[in-house]
Design a protein around this motif. Structure first.
Motif, PDB file in Angstrom:
ATOM      1  N   UNK A  24       0.811  -1.103  -0.061  1.00 29.97           N
ATOM      2  CA  UNK A  24      -0.036   0.186  -0.060  1.00 29.97           C
ATOM      3  C   UNK A  24       0.803   1.203   0.053  1.00 29.97           C
ATOM      4  N   UNK A  25       1.986   1.318   0.956  1.00 31.60           N
ATOM      5  CA  UNK A  25       2.673   2.443   1.121  1.00 31.60           C
ATOM      6  C   UNK A  25       3.626   2.667  -0.266  1.00 31.60           C
ATOM      7  N   UNK A  26       4.124   1.601  -0.817  1.00 36.05           N
ATOM      8  CA  UNK A  26       4.946   1.565  -2.049  1.00 36.05           C
ATOM      9  C   UNK A  26       4.156   2.177  -3.107  1.00 36.05           C
ATOM     10  N   UNK A  27       2.772   1.726  -3.241  1.00 37.96           N
ATOM     11  CA  UNK A  27       1.853   2.346  -4.283  1.00 37.96           C
ATOM     12  C   UNK A  27       1.861   3.947  -4.282  1.00 37.96           C
ATOM     13  N   UNK A  28       1.520   4.263  -3.087  1.00 37.92           N
ATOM     14  CA  UNK A  28       1.241   5.821  -2.743  1.00 37.92           C
ATOM     15  C   UNK A  28       2.690   6.405  -3.201  1.00 37.92           C
ATOM     16  N   UNK A  29       3.738   5.791  -2.753  1.00 37.90           N
ATOM     17  CA  UNK A  29       5.113   6.547  -3.060  1.00 37.90           C
ATOM     18  C   UNK A  29       5.290   6.695  -4.509  1.00 37.90           C
ATOM     19  N   UNK A  30       4.931   5.432  -5.372  1.00 35.34           N
ATOM     20  CA  UNK A  30       5.065   5.537  -6.676  1.00 35.34           C
ATOM     21  C   UNK A  30       4.138   6.604  -7.454  1.00 35.34           C
ATOM     22  N   UNK A  31       3.070   6.726  -6.869  1.00 30.67           N
ATOM     23  CA  UNK A  31       2.103   7.785  -7.351  1.00 30.67           C
ATOM     24  C   UNK A  31       2.676   9.099  -7.277  1.00 30.67           C
ATOM     25  N   UNK A  32       3.395   9.201  -5.928  1.00 31.02           N
ATOM     26  CA  UNK A  32       3.866  10.641  -5.595  1.00 31.02           C
ATOM     27  C   UNK A  32       5.213  11.029  -6.549  1.00 31.02           C
ATOM     28  N   UNK A  33       5.944  10.076  -6.680  1.00 26.77           N
ATOM     29  CA  UNK A  33       7.324  10.089  -7.760  1.00 26.77           C
ATOM     30  C   UNK A  33       6.752  10.276  -9.145  1.00 26.77           C
ATOM     31  N   UNK A  34       5.788   9.235  -9.767  1.00 30.21           N
ATOM     32  CA  UNK A  34       5.556   9.381 -11.098  1.00 30.21           C
ATOM     33  C   UNK A  34       4.763  10.581 -11.492  1.00 30.21           C
ATOM     34  N   UNK A  35       4.153  11.244 -10.595  1.00 31.31           N
ATOM     35  CA  UNK A  35       3.331  12.555 -10.652  1.00 31.31           C
ATOM     36  C   UNK A  35       3.971  13.731 -10.423  1.00 31.31           C
ATOM     37  N   UNK A  36       5.552  13.620  -9.812  1.00 30.94           N
ATOM     38  CA  UNK A  36       6.456  14.541  -9.275  1.00 30.94           C
ATOM     39  C   UNK A  36       5.507  15.340  -8.602  1.00 30.94           C
ATOM     40  N   UNK A  37       4.815  14.920  -7.374  1.00 29.89           N
ATOM     41  CA  UNK A  37       3.930  15.648  -6.611  1.00 29.89           C
ATOM     42  C   UNK A  37       4.421  16.801  -5.707  1.00 29.89           C
ATOM     43  N   UNK A  38       5.607  16.503  -5.275  1.00 32.87           N
ATOM     44  CA  UNK A  38       6.372  17.302  -4.563  1.00 32.87           C
ATOM     45  C   UNK A  38       7.851  17.596  -5.059  1.00 32.87           C
ATOM     46  N   UNK A  39       8.395  18.954  -4.399  1.00 28.72           N
ATOM     47  CA  UNK A  39       9.617  19.337  -4.354  1.00 28.72           C
ATOM     48  C   UNK A  39      10.500  19.411  -3.044  1.00 28.72           C
ATOM     49  N   UNK A  40      11.580  18.757  -2.774  1.00 24.03           N
ATOM     50  CA  UNK A  40      12.299  18.980  -1.448  1.00 24.03           C
ATOM     51  C   UNK A  40      12.262  20.300  -1.197  1.00 24.03           C
ATOM     52  N   UNK A  41      11.946  20.744   0.212  1.00 26.76           N
ATOM     53  CA  UNK A  41      12.017  21.944   0.847  1.00 26.76           C
ATOM     54  C   UNK A  41      10.436  22.463   0.748  1.00 26.76           C
ATOM     55  N   UNK A  42       9.589  21.808   0.253  1.00 28.02           N
ATOM     56  CA  UNK A  42       8.265  22.449   0.214  1.00 28.02           C
ATOM     57  C   UNK A  42       7.673  22.375   1.524  1.00 28.02           C
ATOM     58  N   UNK A  43       6.656  23.192   1.766  1.00 31.18           N
ATOM     59  CA  UNK A  43       5.729  23.092   2.879  1.00 31.18           C
ATOM     60  C   UNK A  43       4.367  22.418   2.551  1.00 31.18           C
ATOM     61  N   UNK A  44       3.962  21.447   2.830  1.00 34.05           N
ATOM     62  CA  UNK A  44       2.764  20.859   2.470  1.00 34.05           C
ATOM     63  C   UNK A  44       1.654  20.605   3.515  1.00 34.05           C
TER      64      UNK A  44
END
Ligand code: SF4
Ligand code: ZN
Length: 380
Positions: A70-90
């Motif tokens: 489950x966690x890996x699938x969410x991680x893959x979604x985040x990475x594939x869609x480039x949802x965040x950049x380092x340093x961002x406040x979310x």
């Protein structure tokens, strides 16, 4: 041996839908046991005993392998869609429900596991619904302690001068969710701006996205249909914070199982004003489809993603509200029109198409008697 176990409202509901199984040892052999089977081994590690059959893939997994998948699938979604950049406040939109609780838990975990470099915060909206939101906000406050994240709560009362309790008294239970949805969208942006976050992530899951696709098809809302499957939205103007949905491909059933097996602290009561929500009908329809074909949810999302709108189809042009400055394709944004209707005792003002009255409202011209009559009546 296999036994369908009932625990908690959500678990109960997904078990009743028939296409999910939990594997447990049973202490009795009475007739309520439909099948008797040998213990099933996890199809991923082949070592531990499987405790569930994944609704998404049909694989029987042990707890640890399910969590990891489950966690890996969410991680893959985040990475594939480039949802965040380092340093961002979310800012994580937190309601205390299962989706946002799982989102907060998984975002914190992945941020640490994969060093995303994000600063995470919780943002909650208090709609002012006695017996529902007040209780769920207590859960959010506990989550804040558990996850050690800052929390900002913005309330409708403080932003608009109206609670949902007061709105329902005036508008009844037919269109209340229109008010609530429009106000929530703006309230989240206002909370995010107060916290100076770069991005908001919401707990919308695959079922929510599929429901929204269906609703937009049923309403013929081409503009929303085109936008609703996007995993992230750029800022559409001042006062609008970009949003994303890290759980876009996670099935609701799996979110429930994840929260259940992780023993997450979440609030599972439905809103007391929800029974008449239009979304409810789309949800029931989707669940019926899913019970026949579990992939229906993903199929509908893919259909929405691949729809293209014919060239030349007129789309609303985004501008800004002349009163509050929020994005709007009309002279007044939906929130300002709804608020004006409430304040004038004309609740139908924002429901339906009354765009031609916007100029009158802005210039504070009085409405005619017949205009007022039409806008007053509300079917309870
Ligand atoms: Fe608001 Fe309707 Fe959701 Fe209740 S069900 S929180 S009234 S949008
Ligand atoms: Zn406005």
């Amino acid at each position: 041996m296999r036994l369908q176990v009932r625990k908690g409202a959500y678990i109960n509901r997904i078990m009743m839908s028939g296409n999910i199984s939990l594997y447990q040892t049973c202490k009795c052999f009475t007739k309520h046991l439909p099948t008797v089977r040998m213990p099933v081994l996890c199809s991923s590690c082949s070592e531990k005993r499987a405790v569930l059959k994944r609704p998404k893939t049909g694989l029987s997994l042990c707890k640890a392998c399910f969590f990891w998948a489950f966690e890996e699938e969410v991680h893959q979604t985040i990475v594939a869609a480039k949802l965040f950049k380092p340093g961002e406040t979310v800012g994580i939109a937190a309601s205390g429900g299962k989706d946002s609780t799982v989102l907060a838990h998984v975002m914190k975990l992945l941020n640490e596991r994969y060093s995303y470099g994000l600063e995470l915060m919780l943002i909650s909206v208090d709609e002012g619904i006695t017996g529902y939101r007040d209780d769920s906000l207590e859960t959010v406050k506990r989550n804040q302690q558990q996850y050690e994240l800052p929390l900002k709560i913005v309330s409708y009362e403080e932003l608009y001068g109206w609670t949902m309790d007061a709105i329902v008294k005036q508008v009844g239970l037919k269109n209340n969710c229109t008010f609530c949805g429009v106000f929530r969208r703006q309230a989240l942006d206002r909370g995010a701006i107060m916290l100076k976050v770069d991005k908001i992530c919401t707990g919308h899951n695959a079922d929510d996205v599929a429901e929204t696709v269906l609703m937009n098809v049923l309403r013929g809302d081409i503009a929303r249909l085109r936008r609703c499957t996007a995993i992230s939205t750029a800022s559409e103007g001042d006062g609008v914070v970009p949003r994303c949905k890290p759980l876009k491909y996670a099935y609701e059933k799996e979110i429930v199982l994840y929260a259940y097996f992780k023993k997450l602290d979440y609030f599972s009561t439905e809103c007391i004003y929800s029974p008449n929500a239009y979304r409810g009908y789309a949800r029931t329809f989707l669940k019926d489809l899913e019970s026949i074909r579990p992939s229906s949810i993903m199929d509908i999302i893919h259909s929405g993603e691949n729809l293209s709108v014919r060239e030349g189809v007129k789309m609303p042009v985004q501008g800004t509200c002349n009163r509050c400055g929020y994005i709007s394709s009309q002279a007044l944004c939906k929130s300002c029109v709804l608020l004006e209707g409430l304040n004038r005792g004309l609740p139908k003002l924002g429901i339906g198409k009354h765009h031609r009255l916007h100029e009158k409202i802005l210039s504070q011209q009085p409405l005619t008697e017949s205009e007022e009559r039409k806008l007053k009546s509300v079917d309870f």
